[in-house]
Design a protein around this motif. Structure first.
Motif, mmCIF file in Angstrom:
data_model
loop_
_atom_site.group_PDB
_atom_site.id
_atom_site.type_symbol
_atom_site.label_atom_id
_atom_site.label_comp_id
_atom_site.label_asym_id
_atom_site.label_seq_id
_atom_site.Cartn_x
_atom_site.Cartn_y
_atom_site.Cartn_z
ATOM 1 N N MET A 1 0.842 -1.192 0.000
ATOM 2 C CA MET A 1 0.000 0.000 0.000
ATOM 3 C C MET A 1 0.882 1.250 0.000
ATOM 4 O O MET A 1 1.779 1.382 0.813
ATOM 5 C CB MET A 1 -0.894 -0.033 1.246
ATOM 6 N N SER A 2 0.608 2.131 -0.924
ATOM 7 C CA SER A 2 1.417 3.337 -1.063
ATOM 8 C C SER A 2 1.040 4.368 -0.003
ATOM 9 O O SER A 2 -0.111 4.478 0.397
ATOM 10 C CB SER A 2 1.200 3.944 -2.448
ATOM 11 N N THR A 3 2.042 5.114 0.443
ATOM 12 C CA THR A 3 1.764 6.206 1.369
ATOM 13 C C THR A 3 1.799 7.532 0.608
ATOM 14 O O THR A 3 1.960 8.577 1.201
ATOM 15 C CB THR A 3 2.804 6.236 2.507
ATOM 16 N N MET A 4 1.627 7.459 -0.707
ATOM 17 C CA MET A 4 1.634 8.668 -1.519
ATOM 18 C C MET A 4 0.216 9.046 -1.914
ATOM 19 O O MET A 4 -0.639 8.169 -2.057
ATOM 20 C CB MET A 4 2.469 8.452 -2.786
ATOM 21 N N PRO A 5 -0.029 10.348 -2.126
ATOM 22 C CA PRO A 5 -1.334 10.741 -2.668
ATOM 23 C C PRO A 5 -1.584 10.014 -3.992
ATOM 24 O O PRO A 5 -0.640 9.698 -4.729
ATOM 25 C CB PRO A 5 -1.177 12.254 -2.889
ATOM 26 N N ASP A 6 -2.851 9.747 -4.282
ATOM 27 C CA ASP A 6 -3.207 8.985 -5.480
ATOM 28 C C ASP A 6 -2.586 9.556 -6.748
ATOM 29 O O ASP A 6 -2.073 8.807 -7.582
ATOM 30 C CB ASP A 6 -4.732 8.919 -5.642
ATOM 31 N N ALA A 7 -2.636 10.879 -6.899
ATOM 32 C CA ALA A 7 -2.110 11.490 -8.126
ATOM 33 C C ALA A 7 -0.615 11.205 -8.285
ATOM 34 O O ALA A 7 -0.147 10.877 -9.383
ATOM 35 C CB ALA A 7 -2.370 12.996 -8.120
ATOM 36 N N LEU A 8 0.141 11.293 -7.204
ATOM 37 C CA LEU A 8 1.580 11.029 -7.276
ATOM 38 C C LEU A 8 1.836 9.544 -7.519
ATOM 39 O O LEU A 8 2.712 9.174 -8.308
ATOM 40 C CB LEU A 8 2.283 11.495 -6.000
ATOM 41 N N ASN A 9 1.066 8.707 -6.879
ATOM 42 C CA ASN A 9 1.193 7.265 -7.075
ATOM 43 C C ASN A 9 0.957 6.899 -8.543
ATOM 44 O O ASN A 9 1.683 6.086 -9.115
ATOM 45 C CB ASN A 9 0.232 6.521 -6.160
ATOM 46 N N GLU A 10 -0.041 7.523 -9.170
ATOM 47 C CA GLU A 10 -0.330 7.264 -10.584
ATOM 48 C C GLU A 10 0.838 7.691 -11.467
ATOM 49 O O GLU A 10 1.169 7.003 -12.439
ATOM 50 C CB GLU A 10 -1.610 7.993 -11.003
ATOM 51 N N ILE A 11 1.483 8.809 -11.128
ATOM 52 C CA ILE A 11 2.631 9.279 -11.910
ATOM 53 C C ILE A 11 3.796 8.300 -11.769
ATOM 54 O O ILE A 11 4.442 7.947 -12.760
ATOM 55 C CB ILE A 11 3.033 10.706 -11.477
ATOM 56 N N VAL A 12 4.066 7.853 -10.545
ATOM 57 C CA VAL A 12 5.139 6.883 -10.326
ATOM 58 C C VAL A 12 4.847 5.612 -11.133
ATOM 59 O O VAL A 12 5.734 5.071 -11.803
ATOM 60 C CB VAL A 12 5.327 6.576 -8.826
ATOM 61 N N GLU A 13 3.605 5.151 -11.111
ATOM 62 C CA GLU A 13 3.227 3.960 -11.886
ATOM 63 C C GLU A 13 3.424 4.198 -13.373
ATOM 64 O O GLU A 13 3.899 3.320 -14.098
ATOM 65 C CB GLU A 13 1.774 3.566 -11.601
ATOM 66 N N GLU A 14 3.075 5.395 -13.839
ATOM 67 C CA GLU A 14 3.244 5.736 -15.254
ATOM 68 C C GLU A 14 4.718 5.612 -15.654
ATOM 69 O O GLU A 14 5.050 5.050 -16.694
ATOM 70 C CB GLU A 14 2.730 7.153 -15.500
ATOM 71 N N PHE A 15 5.614 6.127 -14.811
ATOM 72 C CA PHE A 15 7.045 6.035 -15.100
ATOM 73 C C PHE A 15 7.519 4.589 -15.107
ATOM 74 O O PHE A 15 8.275 4.188 -15.987
ATOM 75 C CB PHE A 15 7.859 6.847 -14.091
ATOM 76 N N THR A 16 7.084 3.809 -14.130
ATOM 77 C CA THR A 16 7.594 2.435 -14.033
ATOM 78 C C THR A 16 7.014 1.532 -15.120
ATOM 79 O O THR A 16 7.623 0.521 -15.455
ATOM 80 C CB THR A 16 7.325 1.829 -12.641
ATOM 81 N N GLU A 17 5.876 1.913 -15.695
ATOM 82 C CA GLU A 17 5.277 1.111 -16.762
ATOM 83 C C GLU A 17 5.910 1.399 -18.126
ATOM 84 O O GLU A 17 5.785 0.614 -19.047
ATOM 85 C CB GLU A 17 3.763 1.344 -16.818
ATOM 86 N N VAL A 18 6.587 2.545 -18.227
ATOM 87 C CA VAL A 18 7.247 2.922 -19.482
ATOM 88 C C VAL A 18 8.611 2.228 -19.518
ATOM 89 O O VAL A 18 9.300 2.176 -18.493
ATOM 90 C CB VAL A 18 7.410 4.462 -19.531
ATOM 91 N N PRO A 19 9.022 1.689 -20.666
ATOM 92 C CA PRO A 19 10.355 1.080 -20.735
ATOM 93 C C PRO A 19 11.433 2.087 -20.322
ATOM 94 O O PRO A 19 11.317 3.279 -20.621
ATOM 95 C CB PRO A 19 10.504 0.703 -22.219
ATOM 96 N N GLU A 20 12.436 1.602 -19.635
ATOM 97 C CA GLU A 20 13.465 2.476 -19.066
ATOM 98 C C GLU A 20 14.031 3.499 -20.062
ATOM 99 O O GLU A 20 14.169 4.669 -19.708
ATOM 100 C CB GLU A 20 14.585 1.639 -18.447
ATOM 101 N N PRO A 21 14.331 3.128 -21.296
ATOM 102 C CA PRO A 21 14.897 4.115 -22.225
ATOM 103 C C PRO A 21 13.953 5.288 -22.537
ATOM 104 O O PRO A 21 14.393 6.342 -22.973
ATOM 105 C CB PRO A 21 15.182 3.307 -23.496
ATOM 106 N N GLU A 22 12.654 5.104 -22.284
ATOM 107 C CA GLU A 22 11.665 6.144 -22.605
ATOM 108 C C GLU A 22 11.295 7.014 -21.398
ATOM 109 O O GLU A 22 10.552 7.983 -21.538
ATOM 110 C CB GLU A 22 10.411 5.495 -23.184
ATOM 111 N N ARG A 23 11.821 6.699 -20.233
ATOM 112 C CA ARG A 23 11.445 7.449 -19.024
ATOM 113 C C ARG A 23 11.934 8.890 -19.059
ATOM 114 O O ARG A 23 11.250 9.790 -18.585
ATOM 115 C CB ARG A 23 11.959 6.740 -17.774
#
Length: 146
Positions: A1-23
């Motif tokens: 369970m994340s201790t981050m606000p939902d909006a920030l958690n979604e951004i972190v997920e967006e970054f981790t779902e993108v292949p590393e070279p595209e981050r």
């Protein structure tokens, strides 16, 4: 369970779902979305704190409302020629602006590393990102204590 606000958690997920070279490109997209300063702040540089750990000039101001949740507003100023710095400021603005003070204070210190940019950016740039988050938390703590 994340201790981050939902909006920030979604951004972190967006970054981790993108292949590393595209981050890094995703970070640059965020840099173009950094909100402009409101008129009431634009002409008052004395209200801003410089984050000296950033390689490029970055200034921020945090406003904590005196409501029950201590709703927090974040404002950043960084030059257009500093896309990495602007990108991380934009991530924080999009992920934290309007959150409660308690929610922001609960964001883990390693949140910048959670974006998965450590191999794409220098340790110095990563330190600048961590310093932005630390400054935001410190300004909130100071305002809550006042």
């Amino acid at each position: 369970m994340s201790t981050m606000p939902d909006a920030l958690n979604e951004i972190v997920e967006e970054f981790t779902e993108v292949p590393e070279p595209e981050r890094l490109e995703l970070l640059l997209e965020f840099s173009r979305e950094l909100p402009a300063l409101p008129e009431r702040l634009a002409d008052h540089p004395e209200l801003f704190e410089q984050v000296v750990e950033c390689q490029s000039p970055l200034f921020l101001v945090v406003e904590v409302a005196q409501d029950a949740q201590h709703t927090t507003r974040l404002f950043f100023s960084a030059p257009p020629e500093a896309p990495t710095t602007r990108g991380f400021a934009s991530v924080l603005a999009a992920g934290l602006d309007g959150s409660t003070a308690a929610d922001i204070l609960a964001v883990p210190e390693d949140m910048p590393q959670q974006l998965g940019l450590s191999r794409a950016l220098s340790p110095l740039r990563m330190r600048g990102m961590s310093a932005m988050l630390a400054r935001i938390k410190r300004q909130i703590t100071e305002q809550l204590g006042a």
